[in-house]
Design an enzyme around this catalytic site. Structure first.
Site, mmCIF file in Angstrom:
data_model
loop_
_atom_site.group_PDB
_atom_site.id
_atom_site.type_symbol
_atom_site.label_atom_id
_atom_site.label_comp_id
_atom_site.label_asym_id
_atom_site.label_seq_id
_atom_site.Cartn_x
_atom_site.Cartn_y
_atom_site.Cartn_z
ATOM 1 N N ARG A 21 52.627 40.708 69.210
ATOM 2 C CA ARG A 21 51.230 40.675 69.680
ATOM 3 C C ARG A 21 50.744 39.233 69.827
ATOM 4 O O ARG A 21 50.114 38.865 70.824
ATOM 5 C CB ARG A 21 50.370 41.443 68.667
ATOM 6 C CG ARG A 21 48.875 41.381 68.883
ATOM 7 C CD ARG A 21 48.221 42.247 67.813
ATOM 8 N NE ARG A 21 46.779 42.219 67.825
ATOM 9 C CZ ARG A 21 46.047 41.373 67.117
ATOM 10 N NH1 ARG A 21 46.636 40.458 66.361
ATOM 11 N NH2 ARG A 21 44.727 41.434 67.159
ATOM 12 N N ASP A 128 65.252 40.130 54.353
ATOM 13 C CA ASP A 128 66.095 39.481 53.347
ATOM 14 C C ASP A 128 65.582 38.118 52.874
ATOM 15 O O ASP A 128 66.013 37.629 51.833
ATOM 16 C CB ASP A 128 67.515 39.308 53.881
ATOM 17 C CG ASP A 128 68.249 40.627 53.997
ATOM 18 O OD1 ASP A 128 67.755 41.620 53.434
ATOM 19 O OD2 ASP A 128 69.310 40.675 54.647
ATOM 20 N N ARG A 155 60.452 53.928 36.951
ATOM 21 C CA ARG A 155 60.144 53.571 35.555
ATOM 22 C C ARG A 155 59.438 54.737 34.849
ATOM 23 O O ARG A 155 59.716 55.038 33.683
ATOM 24 C CB ARG A 155 59.277 52.307 35.540
ATOM 25 C CG ARG A 155 58.641 51.972 34.235
ATOM 26 C CD ARG A 155 59.543 51.251 33.266
ATOM 27 N NE ARG A 155 59.958 49.946 33.748
ATOM 28 C CZ ARG A 155 60.916 49.227 33.162
ATOM 29 N NH1 ARG A 155 61.556 49.676 32.100
ATOM 30 N NH2 ARG A 155 61.248 48.055 33.636
ATOM 31 N N ARG A 246 71.595 56.803 35.708
ATOM 32 C CA ARG A 246 71.139 57.355 36.994
ATOM 33 C C ARG A 246 71.021 56.219 38.013
ATOM 34 O O ARG A 246 70.649 55.099 37.658
ATOM 35 C CB ARG A 246 69.784 58.040 36.856
ATOM 36 C CG ARG A 246 69.816 59.263 35.945
ATOM 37 C CD ARG A 246 70.685 60.347 36.554
ATOM 38 N NE ARG A 246 71.069 61.332 35.564
ATOM 39 C CZ ARG A 246 70.632 62.567 35.556
ATOM 40 N NH1 ARG A 246 69.774 62.974 36.471
ATOM 41 N NH2 ARG A 246 71.042 63.408 34.642
ATOM 42 N N GLN A 254 62.860 50.335 52.717
ATOM 43 C CA GLN A 254 62.371 48.952 52.548
ATOM 44 C C GLN A 254 62.098 48.269 53.889
ATOM 45 O O GLN A 254 61.428 47.253 53.955
ATOM 46 C CB GLN A 254 63.395 48.127 51.771
ATOM 47 C CG GLN A 254 63.570 48.590 50.350
ATOM 48 C CD GLN A 254 64.895 48.135 49.758
ATOM 49 O OE1 GLN A 254 64.964 47.118 49.110
ATOM 50 N NE2 GLN A 254 65.962 48.888 50.003
ATOM 51 N N ARG A 255 62.652 48.813 54.959
ATOM 52 C CA ARG A 255 62.455 48.175 56.267
ATOM 53 C C ARG A 255 61.220 48.725 56.991
ATOM 54 O O ARG A 255 60.784 48.163 57.986
ATOM 55 C CB ARG A 255 63.708 48.381 57.126
ATOM 56 C CG ARG A 255 64.894 47.556 56.660
ATOM 57 C CD ARG A 255 65.334 46.574 57.711
ATOM 58 N NE ARG A 255 65.888 47.240 58.832
ATOM 59 C CZ ARG A 255 67.188 47.443 59.049
ATOM 60 N NH1 ARG A 255 68.071 46.995 58.167
ATOM 61 N NH2 ARG A 255 67.611 48.046 60.105
HETATM 62 O O1 F6P Z 1 69.169 42.277 57.559
HETATM 63 C C1 F6P Z 1 68.320 43.125 56.897
HETATM 64 C C2 F6P Z 1 69.053 44.272 56.277
HETATM 65 O O2 F6P Z 1 68.089 45.253 55.964
HETATM 66 C C3 F6P Z 1 69.896 43.946 55.056
HETATM 67 O O3 F6P Z 1 69.169 43.828 53.871
HETATM 68 C C4 F6P Z 1 70.841 45.110 55.024
HETATM 69 O O4 F6P Z 1 72.016 44.788 54.337
HETATM 70 C C5 F6P Z 1 71.105 45.362 56.486
HETATM 71 O O5 F6P Z 1 69.969 44.855 57.173
HETATM 72 C C6 F6P Z 1 71.325 46.787 56.861
HETATM 73 O O6 F6P Z 1 71.577 46.843 58.217
HETATM 74 P P1 F6P Z 1 71.680 48.174 59.072
HETATM 75 O O7 F6P Z 1 70.304 48.718 59.233
HETATM 76 O O8 F6P Z 1 72.255 47.722 60.365
HETATM 77 O O9 F6P Z 1 72.543 49.088 58.294
#
Ligand code: F6P
Length: 322
Positions: A21, A128, A155, A246, A254-255
Site C-alpha cells: 500500500r 524470521d 502453559r 507433549r 505464525q505467518r
Molecule cells: O522464511 C519464513 C519461514 O516461515 C521460515 O520460518 C520457515 O522455515 C519457512 O518459511 C517455511 O517455508 P514454507 O512455507 O515454504 O514451508
C-alpha cells in the site's frame, strides 16, 4: 523513473500488504506509474502484473498475507528466468522494482540489477528477522505475538496437568522468534540453531527443576535447532527424564493473522522509503530500520553480514529460568 513495479516474494508475512500500500500510494504521490506483480518472481517471468492506483490498495492495511501473492521461484535463480523477467519489465517501461521479501529474494534482485541494469530496492519481509542491515523485518512482530498467545495457552494446560511441553516455533536457520517468544512466555528453556543443543544439559535442567518444585515446563524450540526439531528432541529427552513429553508445532499460524501496529507502521515507513530511494536514483540496496530510524544497506550485505543473536538476551533467558 517513470514506472515502477512491486512484488512480494518468499514466505509471506503479516504487514506485507501495508508495505505494498505504501509503495503504491507513494508512487501515486510522485505521479509515476506502478505495477503490482503477482506471485513474486514467478509473475515477473510470466508477465503476470496489473497496473495499480490509489484505490487498488484500499482496505488492505489490516489484512494478513499479501494481496500480490507470493512464491519461491526456482526459475528466477537461472540466467534465462531473469532474462525473461527483465524483458517483461522493459516491455512495460518499468525501470525500478521494489522487492518485499527475505535475503533469498534479495539475492535474485541483486542479480537482476547486475545483469540487466534494473534499479532494485529491497524491503525486508520475513517472520524470521534474519536479515543483515536491519533490526526489524516485516511480520516478525506479528509472528512473535501469534506464537506468544499460543504458548501462553499451552502453559495453561501444562500447568493444569503438570506436564512438560516442547513448543516448536518457526525459524529454519534463525532463533529470533524462539528467543523472544521464549523470554516473553517465561519458557523454562529455549533452544535455537545459533547455539548447539546439549541434550544432557536440557534434561538435567528439567529434572532438577521438577525436583525443586516446577509443576510444569515449557521449552520453546526453533524448528532449525540442531537437535532436530521438537519431535526428535522429545524422544531423546523422554528417555532421559523418564516422563511423558507433549509436543506442539505452531507452524504456519505464525505467518498469518492481522498485522500488529508495529508491523503496519514499520512496513508503511519502509514502503515509502523504498520509493523515495528509487526516485533519488538509488539501486541495489535494502531499506531497513536500525535504532528506530530508516537506514539503507547494500543488498549483498543483507545475506553476507548476518546479525548474531543478542548475547544479553541469552543471558537474561538463562538467568530468569534457572
Ligand atoms: O522464511 C519464513 C519461514 O516461515 C521460515 O520460518 C520457515 O522455515 C519457512 O518459511 C517455511 O517455508 P514454507 O512455507 O515454504 O514451508
Amino acid at each position: 523513473m517513470r514506472t515502477i513495479g512491486v512484488l512480494t516474494s518468499g514466505g509471506d508475512s503479516a504487514g506485507m500488504n501495508a508495505a505494498v500500500r505504501a509503495v503504491v500510494r507513494t508512487a501515486v504521490s510522485y505521479r509515476i506509474g506502478v505495477f503490482g506483480i503477482k506471485r513474486g518472481y514467478e509473475g515477473l517471468i510470466e508477465d503476470d502484473m496489473i497496473e495499480m492506483d490509489y484505490a487498488s490498495v484500499s482496505g488492505i492495511l489490516s489484512q494478513g498475507g499479501t494481496i500480490l501473492y507470493s512464491a519461491r521461484s526456482a526459475e528466477f535463480f537461472k540466467v534465462d528466468g531473469r532474462k525473461k523477467a527483465a524483458f517483461n519489465l522493459k516491455k512495460r517501461g518499468i525501470d525500478g522494482l521494489v522487492i518485499i521479501g527475505g535475503d533469498g529474494s534479495f539475492q535474485g534482485a541483486h542479480k537482476l540489477y547486475k545483469e540487466h541494469g534494473i534499479a532494485v530496492i529491497g524491503v525486508p519481509g520475513t517472520i524470521d528477522n534474519d536479515i543483515g542491515g536491519t533490526e526489524y523485518t516485516i511480520g516478525y512482530d506479528t509472528a512473535c505475538n501469534v506464537a506468544l498467545e499460543a504458548i501462553d495457552k499451552i502453559r495453561d494446560t501444562a500447568l493444569s496437568h503438570g506436564r512438560v511441553f516442547l513448543v516448536e516455533v518457526m525459524g529454519k536457520h534463525a532463533g529470533y522468534i524462539a528467543l523472544d517468544t521464549g523470554i516473553a512466555a517465561g519458557a523454562e528453556d529455549i533452544l535455537i540453531p545459533e547455539i548447539t543443543t546439549d541434550i544432557d544439559a536440557v534434561s538435567k535442567k528439567l529434572t532438577e527443576g521438577i525436583e525443586k518444585g516446577w509443576r510444569c515446563a515449557v521449552v520453546v524450540v526453533a524448528e532449525g535447532d540442531d537437535a532436530g526439531g521438537a519431535f526428535k528432541l522429545s524422544k531423546k529427552l523422554k528417555e532421559k527424564i523418564g516422563r511423558d513429553i507433549r509436543v506442539t508445532i505452531l507452524g504456519h499460524i505464525q505467518r498469518g493473522g492481522r498485522p500488529t501496529a508495529i508491523d503496519r507502521i514499520n512496513a508503511s515507513r519502509l514502503g515509502v522509503a523504498s520509493v523515495d530511494m528509487l526516485m533519488a536514483g538509488q539501486s541495489d540496496i535494502m531499506v531497513g530500520i536500525v535504532s528506530g530510524s530508516v537506514v539503507t544497506t547494500n543488498l549483498s550485505k543483507t545475506w553476507t553480514q548476518k546479525k548474531g543473536v543478542d548475547t544479553d538476551l541469552i543471558r537474561l533467558a538463562r538467568l530468569l529460568s534457572s
